[in-house]
Design a protein around this motif. Sequence first.
Motif: not given
Length: 194
Positions: A92-93, A109-112, A135, A167, A172-174, A176
């Motif tokens: 998610s970007w 705001h990125e979520r892997y 994180s 990842n 999950e990796c977050v 910014v």
Amino acid sequence: MMESLNVGTRLRELRKARKLSQRELAKRAGVTNSTISLIEQNSVSPSVSSLKKILDALPVSISAFFAGDEPAPPRAFYSADELTEIGDGNLSWRLVAARRPDRSISIIHERYPPGADTGTDMLEHEGEEGGVVISGEIEITVAGEARVLGAGDAYYFDSRLPHRFRNTGDVECVIVSANSPPTFAEGGREIHHA
């Protein structure tokens, strides 16, 4: 809650609006005809790097693809549900102020999730980018050098260098991140190799 965009339908609409066949778009993007067909049928979700390659061939920016083409008046604040999702359905970007006219920076705001990857094709685009891991952990490869970064670690590099985010952990990796000029999210203004 944010509505999910129908990627296949949107791609087909943009391709037809430009009077391109699936074959012609595939040729311009350097992908197979079947790739375009499968995406348009929503049979596969393209990686970020694959979608960027296709959109650059139109040319359409990733932010315009997901946000629509209508500019929005500039404003200072955005709630979480107003960020524009430009990821690939797995990672998610979420882009801040996607439709702001003359935006000179992209803040994402990125979520892997575990196993998420920007794609086997390395990304390359004009500008510079940087970010801070909030994180989790992320493996970032830049110009052949790979490093695993954890919470609090940061990166900053010339975006013309081939790069990839993966990842490889189990959480999950977050991140910014920011890039300027916002060429990744505003593709098609120059030649891209992703």
